[in-house]
Structure formats: C-alpha cells, structure tokens
Enzyme design. Structure first.
Site, PDB file in Angstrom:
ATOM      1  N   ILE A  10      18.291  11.750 -28.242  1.00  0.00           N
ATOM      2  CA  ILE A  10      19.034  10.613 -28.821  1.00  0.00           C
ATOM      3  C   ILE A  10      18.720   9.304 -28.094  1.00  0.00           C
ATOM      4  CG2 ILE A  10      21.135  10.906 -27.397  1.00  0.00           C
ATOM      5  CD1 ILE A  10      22.735  10.216 -30.018  1.00  0.00           C
ATOM      6  N   GLY A  12      15.800   8.346 -27.281  1.00  0.00           N
ATOM      7  CA  GLY A  12      14.459   7.913 -27.659  1.00  0.00           C
ATOM      8  C   GLY A  12      14.476   6.995 -28.878  1.00  0.00           C
ATOM      9  N   GLN A  13      13.278   6.554 -29.254  1.00  0.00           N
ATOM     10  CA  GLN A  13      13.171   5.655 -30.425  1.00  0.00           C
ATOM     11  C   GLN A  13      13.833   6.256 -31.669  1.00  0.00           C
ATOM     12  OE1 GLN A  13       9.489   3.472 -32.380  1.00  0.00           O
ATOM     13  NE2 GLN A  13       9.507   5.574 -33.111  1.00  0.00           N
ATOM     14  N   SER A 124       4.271  16.791 -35.777  1.00  0.00           N
ATOM     15  CA  SER A 124       3.495  15.548 -35.624  1.00  0.00           C
ATOM     16  C   SER A 124       2.141  15.631 -36.303  1.00  0.00           C
ATOM     17  CB  SER A 124       3.276  15.303 -34.132  1.00  0.00           C
ATOM     18  OG  SER A 124       2.282  14.334 -33.935  1.00  0.00           O
ATOM     19  N   GLU A 126      -0.359  14.570 -34.992  1.00  0.00           N
ATOM     20  CA  GLU A 126      -1.310  14.913 -33.931  1.00  0.00           C
ATOM     21  C   GLU A 126      -1.805  16.356 -34.080  1.00  0.00           C
ATOM     22  OE1 GLU A 126      -2.632  11.920 -31.844  1.00  0.00           O
ATOM     23  OE2 GLU A 126      -2.774  13.828 -30.775  1.00  0.00           O
ATOM     24  N   TYR A 148      -0.565  17.784 -25.840  1.00  0.00           N
ATOM     25  CA  TYR A 148       0.599  17.439 -26.667  1.00  0.00           C
ATOM     26  C   TYR A 148       0.432  18.020 -28.082  1.00  0.00           C
ATOM     27  CZ  TYR A 148       3.567  14.593 -29.720  1.00  0.00           C
ATOM     28  OH  TYR A 148       4.472  14.193 -30.686  1.00  0.00           O
ATOM     29  N   HIS A 178       5.057   6.426 -36.214  1.00  0.00           N
ATOM     30  CA  HIS A 178       6.046   5.458 -36.696  1.00  0.00           C
ATOM     31  C   HIS A 178       6.569   4.664 -35.508  1.00  0.00           C
ATOM     32  CE1 HIS A 178       7.739   9.487 -36.287  1.00  0.00           C
ATOM     33  NE2 HIS A 178       8.815   8.900 -35.765  1.00  0.00           N
TER      34      HIS A 178
HETATM   35  P1  NAP Z   1      10.538   9.171 -27.436  1.00  0.00           P
HETATM   36  O1  NAP Z   1      10.980   7.768 -27.693  1.00  0.00           O
HETATM   37  O2  NAP Z   1       9.519   9.427 -26.396  1.00  0.00           O
HETATM   38  O3  NAP Z   1      11.863  10.029 -27.108  1.00  0.00           O
HETATM   39  C1  NAP Z   1      11.768  11.307 -26.563  1.00  0.00           C
HETATM   40  C2  NAP Z   1      13.161  11.807 -26.232  1.00  0.00           C
HETATM   41  O4  NAP Z   1      13.057  13.128 -25.675  1.00  0.00           O
HETATM   42  C3  NAP Z   1      13.922  10.960 -25.188  1.00  0.00           C
HETATM   43  O5  NAP Z   1      15.268  10.854 -25.575  1.00  0.00           O
HETATM   44  C4  NAP Z   1      13.801  11.810 -23.924  1.00  0.00           C
HETATM   45  O6  NAP Z   1      14.863  11.616 -23.010  1.00  0.00           O
HETATM   46  C5  NAP Z   1      13.898  13.201 -24.531  1.00  0.00           C
HETATM   47  N1  NAP Z   1      13.435  14.258 -23.641  1.00  0.00           N
HETATM   48  C6  NAP Z   1      12.239  14.370 -23.029  1.00  0.00           C
HETATM   49  N2  NAP Z   1      12.183  15.494 -22.308  1.00  0.00           N
HETATM   50  C7  NAP Z   1      13.381  16.129 -22.453  1.00  0.00           C
HETATM   51  C8  NAP Z   1      13.928  17.326 -21.956  1.00  0.00           C
HETATM   52  N3  NAP Z   1      13.255  18.128 -21.134  1.00  0.00           N
HETATM   53  N4  NAP Z   1      15.192  17.667 -22.343  1.00  0.00           N
HETATM   54  C9  NAP Z   1      15.901  16.866 -23.150  1.00  0.00           C
HETATM   55  N5  NAP Z   1      15.436  15.701 -23.638  1.00  0.00           N
HETATM   56  C10 NAP Z   1      14.178  15.335 -23.297  1.00  0.00           C
HETATM   57  O7  NAP Z   1       9.984   9.829 -28.779  1.00  0.00           O
HETATM   58  P2  NAP Z   1      10.156   9.345 -30.317  1.00  0.00           P
HETATM   59  O8  NAP Z   1       9.048   8.410 -30.646  1.00  0.00           O
HETATM   60  O9  NAP Z   1      11.555   8.981 -30.571  1.00  0.00           O
HETATM   61  O10 NAP Z   1       9.805  10.698 -31.077  1.00  0.00           O
HETATM   62  C11 NAP Z   1      10.826  11.653 -31.374  1.00  0.00           C
HETATM   63  C12 NAP Z   1      10.177  13.017 -31.612  1.00  0.00           C
HETATM   64  O11 NAP Z   1       9.258  12.919 -32.705  1.00  0.00           O
HETATM   65  C13 NAP Z   1       9.350  13.542 -30.441  1.00  0.00           C
HETATM   66  O12 NAP Z   1       9.483  14.941 -30.452  1.00  0.00           O
HETATM   67  C14 NAP Z   1       7.931  13.161 -30.788  1.00  0.00           C
HETATM   68  O13 NAP Z   1       7.018  14.024 -30.149  1.00  0.00           O
HETATM   69  C15 NAP Z   1       7.966  13.336 -32.295  1.00  0.00           C
HETATM   70  N6  NAP Z   1       7.037  12.509 -33.068  1.00  0.00           N
HETATM   71  C16 NAP Z   1       7.024  11.166 -32.881  1.00  0.00           C
HETATM   72  C17 NAP Z   1       6.193  10.396 -33.673  1.00  0.00           C
HETATM   73  C18 NAP Z   1       6.154   8.885 -33.516  1.00  0.00           C
HETATM   74  O14 NAP Z   1       5.195   8.284 -34.021  1.00  0.00           O
HETATM   75  N7  NAP Z   1       7.151   8.283 -32.895  1.00  0.00           N
HETATM   76  C19 NAP Z   1       5.381  10.993 -34.661  1.00  0.00           C
HETATM   77  C20 NAP Z   1       5.453  12.368 -34.819  1.00  0.00           C
HETATM   78  C21 NAP Z   1       6.304  13.130 -34.036  1.00  0.00           C
HETATM   79  P3  NAP Z   1      14.781  10.491 -21.850  1.00  0.00           P
HETATM   80  O15 NAP Z   1      15.263   9.212 -22.500  1.00  0.00           O
HETATM   81  O16 NAP Z   1      15.706  11.036 -20.831  1.00  0.00           O
HETATM   82  O17 NAP Z   1      13.349  10.398 -21.403  1.00  0.00           O
HETATM   83  O1  G4F Z   2       0.160   4.718 -29.643  1.00  0.00           O
HETATM   84  P1  G4F Z   2      -0.531   5.937 -29.170  1.00  0.00           P
HETATM   85  O2  G4F Z   2      -0.384   6.299 -27.749  1.00  0.00           O
HETATM   86  O3  G4F Z   2      -0.058   7.093 -30.140  1.00  0.00           O
HETATM   87  P2  G4F Z   2      -0.675   8.529 -30.518  1.00  0.00           P
HETATM   88  O4  G4F Z   2      -1.556   9.052 -29.456  1.00  0.00           O
HETATM   89  O5  G4F Z   2      -1.257   8.418 -31.885  1.00  0.00           O
HETATM   90  O6  G4F Z   2       0.642   9.431 -30.534  1.00  0.00           O
HETATM   91  C1  G4F Z   2       1.837   8.993 -31.177  1.00  0.00           C
HETATM   92  O7  G4F Z   2       1.817   9.396 -32.520  1.00  0.00           O
HETATM   93  C2  G4F Z   2       1.857  10.820 -32.720  1.00  0.00           C
HETATM   94  C3  G4F Z   2       1.814  11.050 -34.231  1.00  0.00           C
HETATM   95  O8  G4F Z   2       0.490  11.173 -34.659  1.00  0.00           O
HETATM   96  C4  G4F Z   2       3.128  11.344 -32.099  1.00  0.00           C
HETATM   97  F1  G4F Z   2       3.229  12.672 -32.334  1.00  0.00           F
HETATM   98  C5  G4F Z   2       3.113  11.066 -30.614  1.00  0.00           C
HETATM   99  O9  G4F Z   2       4.358  11.515 -30.054  1.00  0.00           O
HETATM  100  C6  G4F Z   2       3.020   9.560 -30.410  1.00  0.00           C
HETATM  101  O10 G4F Z   2       4.208   8.980 -30.898  1.00  0.00           O
HETATM  102  O11 G4F Z   2      -2.109   5.809 -29.457  1.00  0.00           O
HETATM  103  C7  G4F Z   2      -2.608   5.502 -30.742  1.00  0.00           C
HETATM  104  C8  G4F Z   2      -4.115   5.264 -30.647  1.00  0.00           C
HETATM  105  C9  G4F Z   2      -4.871   6.363 -29.897  1.00  0.00           C
HETATM  106  O12 G4F Z   2      -6.028   6.684 -30.613  1.00  0.00           O
HETATM  107  C10 G4F Z   2      -5.238   5.741 -28.573  1.00  0.00           C
HETATM  108  O13 G4F Z   2      -6.440   6.229 -27.993  1.00  0.00           O
HETATM  109  O14 G4F Z   2      -4.325   4.066 -29.906  1.00  0.00           O
HETATM  110  C11 G4F Z   2      -5.400   4.298 -29.010  1.00  0.00           C
HETATM  111  N1  G4F Z   2      -5.289   3.340 -27.901  1.00  0.00           N
HETATM  112  C12 G4F Z   2      -6.208   2.380 -27.603  1.00  0.00           C
HETATM  113  N2  G4F Z   2      -5.826   1.707 -26.506  1.00  0.00           N
HETATM  114  C13 G4F Z   2      -4.303   3.277 -27.007  1.00  0.00           C
HETATM  115  C14 G4F Z   2      -4.638   2.246 -26.124  1.00  0.00           C
HETATM  116  N3  G4F Z   2      -3.151   3.967 -26.885  1.00  0.00           N
HETATM  117  C15 G4F Z   2      -2.310   3.646 -25.870  1.00  0.00           C
HETATM  118  N4  G4F Z   2      -1.144   4.310 -25.757  1.00  0.00           N
HETATM  119  N5  G4F Z   2      -2.616   2.649 -24.965  1.00  0.00           N
HETATM  120  C16 G4F Z   2      -3.761   1.929 -25.041  1.00  0.00           C
HETATM  121  O15 G4F Z   2      -4.021   1.050 -24.238  1.00  0.00           O
END
Ligand code: NAP
Ligand code: G4F
Length: 326
Positions: A10, A12-13, A124, A126, A148, A178
């Site tokens: 909760i 997290g984003q 994801s 990914e 991951y 997102h």
């Molecule tokens: P986020 O901002 O990194 O939030 C992750 C959350 O997980 C935080 O609240 C964190 O708590 C909590 N957490 C980490 N380790 C934990 C543990 N051991 N026990 C309990 N809580 C823990 O991620 P998000 O972007 O909101 O994404 C939410 C979910 O969707 C994640 O599972 C992510 O992998 C997945 N996802 C995200 C995207 C995307 O583009 N955002 C896309 C596909 C899937 P703390 O605040 O304490 O660190």
């Molecule tokens: O923003 P990123 O770190 O996101 P990535 O690796 O796509 O993962 C995110 O999306 C996933 C869904 O497909 C989630 F499951 C995952 O939890 C996370 O939210 O990187 C996006 C792209 C990559 O290709 C990376 O190599 O941006 C490229 N990149 C280039 N320069 C960079 C950078 N990424 C990061 N973080 N920082 C850089 O400086």
C-alpha cells in the site's frame, strides 16, 4: 456491511492509487506495511486516517496468517514486491524470496485461513522479456530477462496453480509499465521528469541514462488500478493483459519531456554505461482487447499527456520546496 480489502504494498505507487479507488467504492481498506526504522507513508499520507495499517511482510508467512485471521478480508491485492529490475540483478535471492515465494506464502495463508478470499496478483509484462510476438497478449509465451522477470513468472504460475489446485478465486493482471508522479525516482520515467524539472529550474544541467533505445508501453497508474478492481469483481477468475497498445522509446520520452519545458534533450542527456543492464527487454507493447471485452476497461491517458503531467508535477514539487525555503 462494507467489503474488507487487504492491499500488500500500500505504500507503493500502485497501492496508494488502489487504496484511493477502493475508498471511493466504500470498502474498508487494510494496508499491510513492513517494519522500517523510519516512516515511509508519503504516498498515502493524505488518506492515512481512512485506512487501517497492519504490520506484515511477504517474507514472513505467519504475519500474513495472523492478518487474515484478525481482519478477515474479502479481497486481497498483492502489490508488494521488490519491483526494480536493475536491483534484481544485484539482489536476485532477495527478489526471488519476495517477488516469487512471497506470493506462495500469501496464497497458502489464504488456503489455510479462508479459501473464499479473492486474490489479485501483480504480474508484469517483464515476463514476456525477449518477446516472441508483437503485440503481447494473454497467450504470448514468457521469456523473462531478469531475476525480477523470472520471479514474476513464478508468482504468475503459482497463482494459476492455486486456482486450479484448490479452486481459489485468483487472478493475475499482466500489467505493462505504468507511471505517475508517485513513481519511484529510480524508474526511468520519473528519473527523466524529475531531472527535466530540475534542469528547467536551474538546479541541474545533465541527465545520465542507460539504454535510450528500449521501448515500453507506458500507461498511467491511476487508470490501471481500476482494471485490477474490475478483475476481482468477475465471477470467473481469469488473467488479463493491461496496456495502452502503444510503444515509445526512452529517447522519445526524453524528447517529449524536454520539449514540454522548451528545452532540447540532446543538450542535457548523457549516456552512462552504469545504467545498462546485463540483459535487456528491448520492446514491450501489449494488446488489452480481452480486458476491454470482459471488463469494459480501456486506458484513459495518452502517452503525451502522461509525460506532461509527470513533468508538471515535478515542477510543482520542486517549486513548492523552493517556496518553503524562501
Ligand atoms: P513499488 O512502488 O515499488 O511498491 C512496492 C511495494 O512493495 C512497497 O509498498 C513496498 O514497501 C512493498 N514491499 C516490498 N517488499 C516487501 C516485503 N518483503 N513485504 C511487504 N511489502 C513489501 O511498486 P509499484 O510500481 O506500485 O508496483 C506494484 C506491483 O505491481 C509490484 O508487484 C510490481 O512488481 C508490479 N508491477 C508494476 C508495474 C509498474 O509499471 N509499476 C508493472 C507491472 C507489475 P516499502 O514502501 O516498505 O518499500
Ligand atoms: O523504468 P524502468 O526501470 O522499468 P522496467 O525495467 O521496464 O520495469 C518496470 O516495468 C515493469 C513492467 O514491464 C514492472 F514489472 C517493473 O516492476 C517496473 O515497474 O526501465 C525502463 C527501460 C529499461 O529498458 C531500462 O534499461 O528504461 C531503460 N533505461 C534507460 N536508462 C533506464 C535508464 N531505466 C532506469 N531505471 N534508469 C535509467 O537510467
């Protein structure tokens, strides 16, 4: 009686946007938070008095069993994870423990305490990794390219397995990237929007990035949590791809962000090997037709609007800080 809903992650984003949405639906929202030495509730500070925060950790099954027994949720959204791909290369075991096995621990807690609980797993894009077809759908094979991604494949299949083995109502949302102003600073979109705002305000001059050619299907997080909720309201649990259907490179994201403030990205962006990954996901673009058909869900926020709203939010944030210092 209000529906009781538990959100892991909760703080997290996505957790923060989902909590807001569920409150508008009249749910009692319970948020699982892990212990830390300082409070990190910034994203939920505005709703903290409306949600119940309980202590637990995906690494500790007993803590989750206790939460389920005490709070008796009807629905659980498992958003908690070690979610940063780059970190997963440096901490692969921790990533596996949290992002993969953590899902099993929570599913087992459900099986033991109350198998009627509906469960959402944050899968994801990914998982598609080195993609075998374009666009990616619910039937595209997985080929993860990071610890991951591998951990998310495990989380995805264990969610399917508990549905098939124990007849649980479990659903995986295969969400493409997102973003939002609440995105962590280490992810590329927020890193860009924040740096653009700093450069515009004269607080920085350069932005160091890795692979500019990587392409992602970027949507707005607030749109995507609505899809999560819709999935758990279905009678039949099923897995869904959630995306925009458009793909853009990191370079294009930079171009839009710098253009928005009247600057040229070529004057400020520096490619830095430090941010390259051992294995890269080159191209992601999804097709969410099944979600549109079954859930009536469609993305609302176009790419150009997303970039602007993130840059504007970071400009507001930094200008607010400057005002408070004045
Ligand atoms: P986020 O901002 O990194 O939030 C992750 C959350 O997980 C935080 O609240 C964190 O708590 C909590 N957490 C980490 N380790 C934990 C543990 N051991 N026990 C309990 N809580 C823990 O991620 P998000 O972007 O909101 O994404 C939410 C979910 O969707 C994640 O599972 C992510 O992998 C997945 N996802 C995200 C995207 C995307 O583009 N955002 C896309 C596909 C899937 P703390 O605040 O304490 O660190
Ligand atoms: O923003 P990123 O770190 O996101 P990535 O690796 O796509 O993962 C995110 O999306 C996933 C869904 O497909 C989630 F499951 C995952 O939890 C996370 O939210 O990187 C996006 C792209 C990559 O290709 C990376 O190599 O941006 C490229 N990149 C280039 N320069 C960079 C950078 N990424 C990061 N973080 N920082 C850089 O400086």
């Amino acid at each position: 009686m209000n529906k009781r809903v538990l959100i892991t992650g909760i703080t997290g984003q996505d957790g923060s946007y989902l909590a807001e949405l569920l409150l508008t639906k009249g749910c009692d929202v319970i948020g699982m938070v892990r212990r830390s030495s300082t409070v990190n509730f910034e994203r939920i500070a505005h709703i903290q008095d409306q949600v119940k925060l309980v202590s637990g950790d995906l690494l500790d099954e007993a803590s989750m069993i206790e939460i389920l027994r005490t709070h008796q949720p009807h629905e659980i959204y498992n958003l908690a994870a070690q979610s940063f791909v780059q970190t997963s290369f440096r901490q692969p075991v921790l990533t596996g423990e949290t992002t993969a096995l953590g899902v099993t621990r929570l599913l087992d807690a459900i099986r033991l305490v109350d198998p009627e609980i509906r469960f959402y797993q944050a899968s994801s894009s990914e998982m598609f990794g080195k993609v075998s077809e374009v666009p990616q759908t619910e039937t595209t094979p997985f080929y993860p390219r990071s610890p991951y991604g591998v951990a998310k494949v495990y989380g995805h299949w264990i969610t399917v397995n508990y549905r098939e083995s124990y007849d649980l109502h479990t659903t995986s949302g295969i969400l493409f990237n997102h973003e939002s102003p609440r995105r962590g600073m280490e992810f590329v979109t927020r890193k860009i929007s924040h740096a653009v705002a700093q450069i515009k305000l004269g607080q920085a001059t350069e932005l160091r990035l890795g692979n500019l050619d990587a392409k992602r299907d970027w949507g707005f997080a607030a749109d995507y949590v609505d899809a999560m909720w819709r999935m758990l309201q279905q009678d039949e649990p099923k897995d869904y791809v959630i995306c925009t259907g458009e793909t853009h490179s990191v370079r294009e994201f930079c171009q839009h962000a710098f253009d928005h403030v009247g600057l040229s990205w070529q004057d400020h962006v520096v490619v830095d090997e430090t941010f390259m990954r051992p294995a890269e996901v080159d191209l992601l673009v999804g097709d969410s037709q099944q979600a549109e058909n079954d859930l009536g869900w469609k993305p609302e926020t176009p790419f150009a609007d997303l970039v602007k709203l993130m840059v504007d939010a970071d400009l507001d944030l930094l200008q607010g800080r400057l005002r408070s210092l004045a």
